[in-house]
Design an enzyme around this catalytic site. Structure first.
Site, PDB file in Angstrom:
ATOM      1  N   GLU A  79     -20.027 -35.315  77.592  1.00 29.18           N
ATOM      2  CA  GLU A  79     -19.723 -35.993  78.667  1.00 29.18           C
ATOM      3  C   GLU A  79     -20.825 -36.988  79.349  1.00 29.18           C
ATOM      4  O   GLU A  79     -20.625 -38.101  79.498  1.00 29.18           O
ATOM      5  CB  GLU A  79     -18.879 -35.160  79.445  1.00 29.18           C
ATOM      6  CG  GLU A  79     -17.741 -34.257  78.800  1.00 29.18           C
ATOM      7  CD  GLU A  79     -16.388 -35.250  78.814  1.00 29.18           C
ATOM      8  OE1 GLU A  79     -16.595 -36.473  79.026  1.00 29.18           O
ATOM      9  OE2 GLU A  79     -15.653 -34.554  78.163  1.00 29.18           O
ATOM     10  N   GLU A 338      -6.294 -43.496  75.735  1.00 30.65           N
ATOM     11  CA  GLU A 338      -6.413 -43.466  74.050  1.00 30.65           C
ATOM     12  C   GLU A 338      -5.180 -44.201  73.522  1.00 30.65           C
ATOM     13  O   GLU A 338      -5.324 -45.076  72.611  1.00 30.65           O
ATOM     14  CB  GLU A 338      -6.362 -42.096  73.369  1.00 30.65           C
ATOM     15  CG  GLU A 338      -7.924 -41.487  73.639  1.00 30.65           C
ATOM     16  CD  GLU A 338      -7.948 -40.735  74.921  1.00 30.65           C
ATOM     17  OE1 GLU A 338      -9.197 -40.384  75.072  1.00 30.65           O
ATOM     18  OE2 GLU A 338      -7.343 -40.582  75.640  1.00 30.65           O
TER      19      GLU A 338
END
Length: 866
Positions: A79, A338
Site C-alpha cells: 500500500e 476498478e
C-alpha cells in the site's frame, strides 16, 4: 482538507480525520495509514488532471512542509508503494511538466522526487529475504531488523503484494539514476515467475517469502493476485522489456483457458485448473476488463464489464463479493474505483456512448447513496444502504480521476494523457522513462516460454484506432446477449424443449419441495435424473448426483435443478435463523437522509422487513437504561426512544418505552468505542417469555454509530430518523419507486456443463442446528459447485413438505412462459420411468478421501477476507 488534514484519511460521518492508533483497529485495512497525510499525497496528480494547477502547487508546498516519513509506524509495503511512493512520483511527473510549460511550479527543484527516494530507501530493507520477495510490512522508522520494528517475522505475502512494485521502483530508478530500486523489484518478479505452476502457468494467492512454497493454491484475477498481472503488461509498456510481455502472454493464455468463463471469472486450483475453487467473485476483478483493453482482447472485456454493470444496477454498487448467481456474498462496498477504470478504458477503445451512460449511473449512485455532509461514505451493506465511517484515499486518487477523464474532452486536459501510463493506483508515469537511465541488465532469468499460437499475442502495443474502429455497434452486439444475465438467467433452451415434451404428454420434472424419501415413485424419478440416496447412520438421508448417470441430458438438467432447489431449501433454513441487518437513516436537517447507520435487528417487536418503516424524532429516555417505568413519558410520547444497553433484558426496555408511548426504540451499546466496523452484527434476543405484546420496532446501534445520533442531538436538538430494513431514496420523487431486489434466485447452466458434472447436496435438519454440512456457507452454493452435500432428517419426510418449507423456484423471475410451466409442474402427476441405476454410486467416504485436499482449501477460503 477542511475536516481531516493532516490525518491520513477523512472519516466522513464524524467529520474528522482518521489517525492511526486513535480509532479502533480495523486490522490489515489500517496498514495503509502511516501518519504521512496519505490522502493528500495520493490525490496530488488528480488535481492536475482536474486542471486545478493552483491547488496542486499549494498541495505540493503542504507535502514538503508538513509530511514526515520517519514515523514509528508499521505499514504495508504494497500500500505504501502504490499510494505514497506512487503519489510522490506522479506528483513529480506532473510538477516537471508544469514547470516546462512555464507558468506554474517555477520554484520546483525535484523536492517530491527527493522525498520519494527517501521513502524508497525506507522500503528496501523489506527485501532482505533469501527469495527476494519483500516482507509484507515494514516500520518506517526502524525497518525490520530491530526489536522496536514490531515486524519482520512474517512468513507469507500475497502475489500482488510482491509483484506490484516494478512500475514505481523502476520509475524511481529511472528518475534518480539509482538502479537498486529497479533491481530489487525485478528480482521479486523473477522469483514469482519461476514459482508459477508449470503445467497450468498459474500463480497462487499467497506465497512463503522464504521458501517460495505456495500457501494458498487458488488462482484468479481478483484479490491477492490482480495487480501482479497488470504490472507485467504495464512494465513492458513503460520499460520496453520483451520478457515482461512474454510472461504476461503466458499467464493470460492460462487465464483465458481456465479462469475465464464468460462473462464470469472464477478462481481455480493451480494444480487442478479445471476445478473451480470458489462459487463467488470479488469486486477487485473489475479492473480486468480495463487490462484486457490495454492488451487488445476486447470481446471478453465487454462481456465481463456488462455482467458487472448488471450487478451494479441490481444493488446500486458492486458488492465486495457476489456469487455466480449474482447474490450478495460480502455486502460491503468501500467505494472501489476498478469498475470506473474499466469503463474509462472501454469507452476509449470503442467510442461507444453507452459507457458514458454507465459513468453517469456511477456518478448518480455516488451522489444519491454515498454522499454525506462531510464527504463520501463507504457502504457498510449495499442491501440496506447503511454507511461506514470510511473514505479511502483511492476514492480521490482513482475514482474522481477516471470519472473525470471519462467525460473530459481533449481540450479539458492541459497535457496529453497519452504520454503517460497509469499505475494500479492511477498515478501517472511518463512513457519517456523507457529511454532514460537504462542501466539495468535485462537478463532473462527464464529460457522457456509456452508456445502461443493465438493471433492476439502479437508483440505490439495495441492501437485502439486500428484494433477497434470506434464502432459502437460492435460493442453493442457483444453486450446484447448479457442484458438480462443477472435478473433473468433461466435456461431458455431447456425450457423450450420441456414445453414441447409437455405437449406430447410427458410429465413435468419432480420439484424438491414435493419430494418424499418414502415415495417409491419419487425414488425412480431420482434414478433417472442421476440422483441416488445414501442413508447415514444418524438417520439423515444424503443425496448424491452424478449427472453422467442420468438417462439423458434433459434428465441431467432436471437433476441439476432438483439439487439446486434442495440447496435453496437448506439455505432458507439457515437464513431463517439469522435476521439481516437493519438501517437507521437520519432524515432531518442538515443530513436529509445522507447518513445511514448499520443497526442490529431484534427477534421481537415490529418486523421492519414486513411492515412500513417507522419515522420519528428521537428522544432520550429517563432512566437512560430504560429498565424501569420512564420518568419522562411526555418526552418520548410519539417519538423514537434512545436507551442504553445494560442492567436488564432488551424486551423489558422495549415494554417500558412502549408503555410511555414511544413509537420505536434504539438501544445504544454501553461498551464505549464499539463499532459495526470492527464487531459482528448484533441481534437482540427476547427474555424467554411471550413477546407478542411488544408491537414497536427495536434496533441496536454500537457505541460509535449511536454517538453520531447523540452528537446530532446536542448540535441540532431536533433529530428525525427513519427505521427500516434498507435505506430509502433521498430524492422525494423517487420515494415511491420500487427498489431493486437484493437477491436473485436463478442461474443459467448449459446442458454441456451439466453432462460432465457431479453433485452432492447436504440439507441440514432445521430442528438440529448442531449438525453441520460439508459447506459452511450454504448461501454461497450454486450449481457450479463440483461437490455439494445435503441430507434430510426423517422428521422432514411428511405428507405435505410445502407447509414446512418456503422456497423460490428457479424460474420464479422469468417470463410468463416460465410461470405457466411452473403451474403445470405443480398440477400434473409425475412419470414413473423404469430406468436402471447404471453404475454403482461411489461411497461418500471414498469421495471425501479423494477430494480431501480440495475440501481443506474450501474451508480455508471460507475464512479468508479480502
Amino acid at each position: 482538507m477542511e475536516h481531516a488534514y493532516p490525518a491520513d484519511e477523512l472519516m466522513p460521518l464524524t467529520c474528522r480525520g482518521r489517525v492511526r492508533g486513535q480509532e479502533p483497529s480495523r486490522g490489515d485495512v489500517d496498514d495503509a495509514l502511516g501518519k504521512f497525510s496519505l490522502t493528500l499525497i495520493d490525490s496530488l496528480d488528480t488535481l492536475v488532471v482536474l486542471n486545478k494547477t493552483k491547488e496542486f502547487e499549494d498541495a505540493v508546498r503542504k507535502v514538503l512542509r508538513d509530511v514526515n516519513l520517519d514515523n514509528d509506524v508499521v505499514v504495508s509495503v504494497f500500500e505504501t508503494n502504490i499510494r505514497v511512493l506512487g503519489g510522490l512520483l506522479g506528483g513529480h511527473s506532473l510538477a516537471i511538466m508544469l514547470k516546462e510549460k512555464g507558468e506554474y511550479m517555477q520554484w520546483y527543484n525535484d523536492e517530491l522526487l527527493q522525498m520519494a527516494k527517501q521513502l524508497g530507501y525506507k522500503l528496501l530493507p523489506a527485501f532482505n529475504t533469501t527469495s527476494g520477495l519483500p516482507y509484507p510490512r515494514i516500520n518506517l522508522k526502524f525497518g525490520i531488523r530491530k526489536p522496536e520494528a514490531r515486524t519482520g517475522t512474517e512468513t507469507d505475502t500475497c502475489t500482488a503484494c510482491a509483484g506490484t512494485l516494478i512500475l514505481e521502483f523502476a520509475a524511481l530508478s529511472r528518475f534518480t539514476g539509482a538502479t537498486i530500486f529497479e533491481e530489487y523489484a525485478r528480482k521479486a518478479l523473477d522469483f514469482l515467475w519461476e514459482k508459477r505452476q508449470r503445467s497450468s502457468n498459474l500463480v497462487g494467492v499467497t506465497i512463503n517469502i522464504h521458501t517460495g512454497d505456495w500457501v494458498r493454491k487458488d488462482s484468479g484475477v481478483g484479490a491477492g493476485i490482480d495487480s501482479y498481472y497488470e504490472y507485467l503488461l504495464k512494465a513492458y509498456v513503460l520499460l520496453g522489456d520483451d520478457s515482461f510481455l512474454e510472461r504476461f502472454n503466458t499467464h493470460y493464455d492460462a487465464i483465458m483457458r481456465y479462469i475465464s468463463q464468460p462473462p464470469l471469472l472464477l478462481d481455480v486450483h493451480i494444480h487442478k485448473p479445471m476445478l473451480n475453487a470458489r462459487t463467488w467473485m470479488d469486486a477487485l476483478l473489475a479492473f480486468f476488463p480495463g487490462l484486457q483493453v490495454l492488451k487488445g482482447d476486447i470481446r471478453p472485456a465487454i462481456e465481463t464489464h456488462e455482467m458487472l454493470y448488471q450487478v451494479i444496477k441490481k444493488h446500486n454498487f458492486l458488492p465486495e463479493a457476489f456469487t455466480t448467481d449474482f447474490r450478495v456474498h460480502w455486502a460491503q462496498h468501500p467505494l472501489r474505483p476498478e469498475f470506473a477504470e474499466s469503463t474509462y478504458f472501454l469507452y476509449k477503445a470503442t467510442g461507444d456512448p453507452y459507457y458514458l451512460e454507465v459513468g453517469k449511473t456511477l456518478i448518480e449512485n455516488l451522489n444519491k447513496y454515498a454522499r454525506v455532509p462531510c464527504g463520501f461514505a463507504a457502504m457498510k451493506d449495499v442491501r440496506t444502504g447503511s454507511h461506514e465511517d470510511r473514505m479511502d484515499s483511492f476514492f480521490l486518487a482513482e475514482m474522481f480521476k477516471y470519472l473525470y477523464l471519462l467525460f473530459a474532452d481533449k481540450e479539458d486536459i492541459i497535457f496529453d494523457i497519452e504520454d503517460y501510463i497509469f499505475t494500479t493506483e492511477a498515478h501517472l508515469l511518463p512513457l519517456w522513462l523507457s529511454t532514460t537511465n537504462q542501466r539495468i541488465s535485462k537478463k532473462n532469468t527464464t529460457s522457456e516460454y509456452t508456445e502461443l499460437d493465438d493471433s492476439n499475442f502479437d508483440w505490439t502495443c495495441p492501437n485502439t484506432q486500428i484494433l477497434f474502429p470506434n464502432d459502437p455497434l460492435y460493442a453493442q452486439s457483444i453486450r446484447e446477449p448479457l442484458k438480462n444475465v443477472v435478473d433473468k438467467s433461466c435456461p431458455r433452451g431447456i425450457i423450450r424443449v420441456r414445453e414441447e415434451s409437455f405437449r406430447s404428454g410427458a410429465k413435468p420434472p419432480l420439484r424438491a419441495r414435493d419430494f418424499m424419501a418414502t415415495n417409491p415413485e419419487h425414488l425412480e424419478i431420482l434414478k433417472k435424473m442421476g440422483v441416488s440416496l445414501i442413508h447415514l447412520k444418524d438417520g439423515r438421508v444424503q443425496l448424491v448426483q452424478h449427472a453422467i448417470q442420468a438417462a439423458s441430458s434433459i434428465d441431467a438438467e432436471d437433476g441439476l435443478r432438483f439439487m439446486q432447489e434442495m440447496i435453496e431449501l437448506s439455505s432458507q433454513q439457515q437464513k431463517e435463523q439469522q435476521l439481516p441487518p437493519r438501517a437507521v437513516q437520519i432524515v432531518s436537517h442538515p443530513f436529509f437522509g445522507r447518513v445511514v447507520l448499520t443497526a442490529g435487528p431484534a427477534q421481537f417487536g415490529l418486523d421492519l422487513s414486513k411492515h412500513k418503516e417507522t419515522r420519528g424524532f428521537v428522544a432520550s429516555s429517563k432512566p437512560y437504561n430504560g429498565c424501569s417505568e420512564l420518568t419522562n413519558p411526555e418526552a418520548v410520547m410519539g417519538k423514537i426512544a434512545l436507551i442504553q444497553r445494560g442492567q436488564c433484558m432488551f424486551a423489558e426496555k422495549a415494554r417500558n418505552i412502549q408503555n410511555a408511548g414511544a413509537i420505536g426504540g434504539i438501544v445504544i451499546d454501553d461498551n464505549e468505542g464499539s463499532s459495526s466496523d470492527t464487531a459482528p452484527l448484533f441481534q437482540m434476543a427476547g427474555d424467554g417469555k411471550d413477546t407478542d405484546d411488544i408491537t414497536i420496532p427495536m434496533l441496536f446501534l454500537f457505541s460509535k454509530e449511536g454517538s453520531i445520533i447523540l452528537d446530532a442531538i446536542r448540535e441540532y436538538e431536533e433529530v428525525e430518523v427513519l427505521l427500516s430494513d434498507k435505506a430509502k431514496d433521498r430524492d422525494p420523487e423517487m420515494e415511491n419507486e420500487e427498489q431493486p431486489s437484493s437477491e436473485n434466485d436463478s442461474q443459467n447452466q448449459s446442458a454441456e456443463q451439466i453432462a460432465s458434472s457431479s453433485q452432492e447436496v447436504d440439507l441440514v435438519d432445521q430442528e438440529s442446528p448442531e449438525e453441520s454440512s460439508l459447506n459452511s456457507h450454504p448461501e454461497s452454493l450454486s450449481p457450479a459447485d463440483t461437490d455439494n452435500a445435503a441430507s434430510i432428517s426423517p422428521s422432514e419426510q411428511n405428507s405435505n413438505p410445502t407447509e414446512n418449507h418456503e422456497t423460490t423456484s428457479l424460474d420464479g423471475e422469468c417470463t410468463d412462459l416460465d410461470n405457466q410451466l411452473k403451474e403445470q409442474s405443480e398440477t400434473e402427476e409425475d412419470s414413473n420411468p423404469n430406468v436402471s441405476w447404471g453404475k454403482k454410486v461411489q461411497p461418500i467416504d471414498s469421495i471425501l478421501a479423494d477430494w480431501n485436499e480440495d475440501i481443506e482449501a474450501f474451508e480455508m477460503m471460507d475464512k479468508d477476507e479480502l
